[in-house]
Design a protein around this motif. Sequence first.
Motif, PDB file in Angstrom:
ATOM      1  N   GLN A  83     -47.288  29.145  23.226  1.00  0.00           N
ATOM      2  CA  GLN A  83     -48.619  28.484  23.669  1.00  0.00           C
ATOM      3  C   GLN A  83     -49.382  29.540  22.198  1.00  0.00           C
ATOM      4  OE1 GLN A  83     -50.785  30.374  26.761  1.00  0.00           O
ATOM      5  NE2 GLN A  83     -52.841  29.821  26.581  1.00  0.00           N
ATOM      6  N   VAL A  84     -50.171  28.092  21.598  1.00  0.00           N
ATOM      7  CA  VAL A  84     -50.595  28.748  20.281  1.00  0.00           C
ATOM      8  C   VAL A  84     -51.965  29.724  20.151  1.00  0.00           C
ATOM      9  CG1 VAL A  84     -50.359  26.880  18.961  1.00  0.00           C
ATOM     10  CG2 VAL A  84     -52.375  27.135  20.307  1.00  0.00           C
ATOM     11  N   GLN A  85     -52.666  30.133  19.658  1.00  0.00           N
ATOM     12  CA  GLN A  85     -53.547  31.318  19.629  1.00  0.00           C
ATOM     13  C   GLN A  85     -54.550  30.938  18.202  1.00  0.00           C
ATOM     14  OE1 GLN A  85     -51.723  36.091  18.535  1.00  0.00           O
ATOM     15  NE2 GLN A  85     -52.593  35.772  21.205  1.00  0.00           N
ATOM     16  N   LEU A  86     -55.612  30.968  18.070  1.00  0.00           N
ATOM     17  CA  LEU A  86     -56.742  30.273  17.156  1.00  0.00           C
ATOM     18  C   LEU A  86     -57.883  31.448  16.782  1.00  0.00           C
ATOM     19  CD1 LEU A  86     -57.573  27.450  19.655  1.00  0.00           C
ATOM     20  CD2 LEU A  86     -55.799  27.714  17.603  1.00  0.00           C
ATOM     21  N   VAL A  87     -57.931  30.750  15.091  1.00  0.00           N
ATOM     22  CA  VAL A  87     -58.855  32.492  15.071  1.00  0.00           C
ATOM     23  C   VAL A  87     -59.858  31.527  14.194  1.00  0.00           C
ATOM     24  CG1 VAL A  87     -59.024  33.931  13.136  1.00  0.00           C
ATOM     25  CG2 VAL A  87     -57.396  33.982  15.286  1.00  0.00           C
ATOM     26  N   GLU A  88     -60.971  31.078  14.295  1.00  0.00           N
ATOM     27  CA  GLU A  88     -61.994  30.608  13.288  1.00  0.00           C
ATOM     28  C   GLU A  88     -61.647  31.277  12.369  1.00  0.00           C
ATOM     29  OE1 GLU A  88     -63.414  29.747  17.930  1.00  0.00           O
ATOM     30  OE2 GLU A  88     -62.653  30.989  17.035  1.00  0.00           O
ATOM     31  N   SER A  89     -62.940  30.534  11.405  1.00  0.00           N
ATOM     32  CA  SER A  89     -63.849  31.137  10.468  1.00  0.00           C
ATOM     33  C   SER A  89     -64.530  30.142   9.872  1.00  0.00           C
ATOM     34  CB  SER A  89     -62.861  31.754   9.383  1.00  0.00           C
ATOM     35  OG  SER A  89     -61.607  30.751   8.690  1.00  0.00           O
ATOM     36  N   GLY A  90     -65.424  30.281   8.809  1.00  0.00           N
ATOM     37  CA  GLY A  90     -66.102  29.448   7.650  1.00  0.00           C
ATOM     38  C   GLY A  90     -67.805  29.775   7.947  1.00  0.00           C
ATOM     39  N   GLY A  91     -68.185  30.676   9.442  1.00  0.00           N
ATOM     40  CA  GLY A  91     -69.857  30.036   9.737  1.00  0.00           C
ATOM     41  C   GLY A  91     -70.280  30.719   9.203  1.00  0.00           C
ATOM     42  N   GLY A  92     -71.559  30.286   9.131  1.00  0.00           N
ATOM     43  CA  GLY A  92     -73.093  31.763   8.175  1.00  0.00           C
ATOM     44  C   GLY A  92     -74.353  30.828   8.569  1.00  0.00           C
ATOM     45  N   LEU A  93     -74.923  30.799   7.304  1.00  0.00           N
ATOM     46  CA  LEU A  93     -76.502  31.095   7.282  1.00  0.00           C
ATOM     47  C   LEU A  93     -76.511  30.161   6.738  1.00  0.00           C
ATOM     48  CD1 LEU A  93     -79.458  31.280   8.096  1.00  0.00           C
ATOM     49  CD2 LEU A  93     -79.503  33.142   6.608  1.00  0.00           C
ATOM     50  N   VAL A  94     -77.026  28.899   6.636  1.00  0.00           N
ATOM     51  CA  VAL A  94     -77.668  27.817   5.680  1.00  0.00           C
ATOM     52  C   VAL A  94     -78.640  27.588   6.184  1.00  0.00           C
ATOM     53  CG1 VAL A  94     -74.939  26.998   5.394  1.00  0.00           C
ATOM     54  CG2 VAL A  94     -76.187  25.812   7.445  1.00  0.00           C
ATOM     55  N   GLN A  95     -79.436  26.254   5.140  1.00  0.00           N
ATOM     56  CA  GLN A  95     -80.368  25.524   5.352  1.00  0.00           C
ATOM     57  C   GLN A  95     -80.171  23.904   5.491  1.00  0.00           C
ATOM     58  OE1 GLN A  95     -82.289  26.298   1.247  1.00  0.00           O
ATOM     59  NE2 GLN A  95     -83.436  27.560   2.052  1.00  0.00           N
ATOM     60  N   ALA A  96     -81.260  23.881   6.576  1.00  0.00           N
ATOM     61  CA  ALA A  96     -80.954  21.939   7.381  1.00  0.00           C
ATOM     62  C   ALA A  96     -81.039  21.713   5.894  1.00  0.00           C
ATOM     63  CB  ALA A  96     -82.605  22.149   7.785  1.00  0.00           C
ATOM     64  N   GLY A  97     -79.882  20.442   6.088  1.00  0.00           N
ATOM     65  CA  GLY A  97     -79.485  19.911   5.604  1.00  0.00           C
ATOM     66  C   GLY A  97     -78.128  20.399   5.164  1.00  0.00           C
ATOM     67  N   ALA A  98     -77.667  21.212   4.490  1.00  0.00           N
ATOM     68  CA  ALA A  98     -76.278  21.627   4.061  1.00  0.00           C
ATOM     69  C   ALA A  98     -75.214  21.307   4.958  1.00  0.00           C
ATOM     70  CB  ALA A  98     -76.805  23.378   3.611  1.00  0.00           C
ATOM     71  N   SER A  99     -74.271  21.794   4.670  1.00  0.00           N
ATOM     72  CA  SER A  99     -72.964  21.688   4.828  1.00  0.00           C
ATOM     73  C   SER A  99     -72.348  22.612   4.817  1.00  0.00           C
ATOM     74  CB  SER A  99     -72.334  19.973   4.260  1.00  0.00           C
ATOM     75  OG  SER A  99     -72.878  19.359   3.870  1.00  0.00           O
ATOM     76  N   LEU A 100     -70.838  22.626   6.139  1.00  0.00           N
ATOM     77  CA  LEU A 100     -70.293  23.530   6.188  1.00  0.00           C
ATOM     78  C   LEU A 100     -68.870  23.122   7.018  1.00  0.00           C
ATOM     79  CD1 LEU A 100     -71.402  27.178   5.742  1.00  0.00           C
ATOM     80  CD2 LEU A 100     -71.778  26.488   8.084  1.00  0.00           C
ATOM     81  N   ARG A 101     -67.944  23.571   6.454  1.00  0.00           N
ATOM     82  CA  ARG A 101     -66.423  23.405   7.058  1.00  0.00           C
ATOM     83  C   ARG A 101     -66.102  24.608   7.894  1.00  0.00           C
ATOM     84  NH1 ARG A 101     -62.148  20.961   3.457  1.00  0.00           N
ATOM     85  NH2 ARG A 101     -63.616  19.301   3.429  1.00  0.00           N
ATOM     86  N   LEU A 102     -66.011  24.715   9.126  1.00  0.00           N
ATOM     87  CA  LEU A 102     -65.263  25.085   9.767  1.00  0.00           C
ATOM     88  C   LEU A 102     -63.546  25.157  10.499  1.00  0.00           C
ATOM     89  CD1 LEU A 102     -68.021  25.692  13.178  1.00  0.00           C
ATOM     90  CD2 LEU A 102     -68.115  26.607  10.896  1.00  0.00           C
ATOM     91  N   SER A 103     -63.567  26.097  10.344  1.00  0.00           N
ATOM     92  CA  SER A 103     -61.559  26.048   9.544  1.00  0.00           C
ATOM     93  C   SER A 103     -60.910  27.457  11.552  1.00  0.00           C
ATOM     94  CB  SER A 103     -60.557  27.045   8.460  1.00  0.00           C
ATOM     95  OG  SER A 103     -61.061  26.766   7.770  1.00  0.00           O
ATOM     96  N   CYS A 104     -59.489  26.636  12.308  1.00  0.00           N
ATOM     97  CA  CYS A 104     -59.025  27.235  12.644  1.00  0.00           C
ATOM     98  C   CYS A 104     -58.312  27.570  12.830  1.00  0.00           C
ATOM     99  CB  CYS A 104     -59.748  26.389  14.002  1.00  0.00           C
ATOM    100  SG  CYS A 104     -59.486  27.311  15.630  1.00  0.00           S
ATOM    101  N   ALA A 105     -57.698  28.235  12.719  1.00  0.00           N
ATOM    102  CA  ALA A 105     -55.749  28.662  12.469  1.00  0.00           C
ATOM    103  C   ALA A 105     -55.153  28.827  13.390  1.00  0.00           C
ATOM    104  CB  ALA A 105     -55.853  30.019  11.010  1.00  0.00           C
TER     105      ALA A 105
END
Length: 125
Positions: free
Chosen positions: A1-23
């Motif tokens: 069974q795999v284990q998952l760890v997210e990263s990449g969240g944050g505070l941004v303004q409307a209209g911005a872009s963000l990429r989340l990762s899950c290792a």
Amino acid sequence: QVQLVESGGGLVQAGASLRLSCAASGRTFASYTVAWFRQAPGKEREFVAALAAASWSTSYADSVKGRFTIFRDNAKNTMYLEMNGLKPEDTAVYYCAANDRPYGTSSHAAGYDTWGQGTQVTVSS
């Protein structure tokens, strides 16, 4: 069974872009169907996107269709959620999830066996 760890969240303004990762840990990650869910304060956890392991078919919630993209890099044991045109209503804790059923996707949280710890995304207006 795999284990998952997210990263990449944050505070941004409307209209911005963000990429989340899950290792993911484990050598069988490529056979896992993966998904992203999110949960805003006081609300139920809701489906965002999913990607089937065998067909690489994708499904999206109507609220994010055309703005978010789910994809994976099996060589890196990592899945991603590319988020463009973010809106304040996208503010939530985002969770990655996986199951070992490679055919088809599910939009129900109960359809996934493994979850990450979550990463906060906050979009200001």
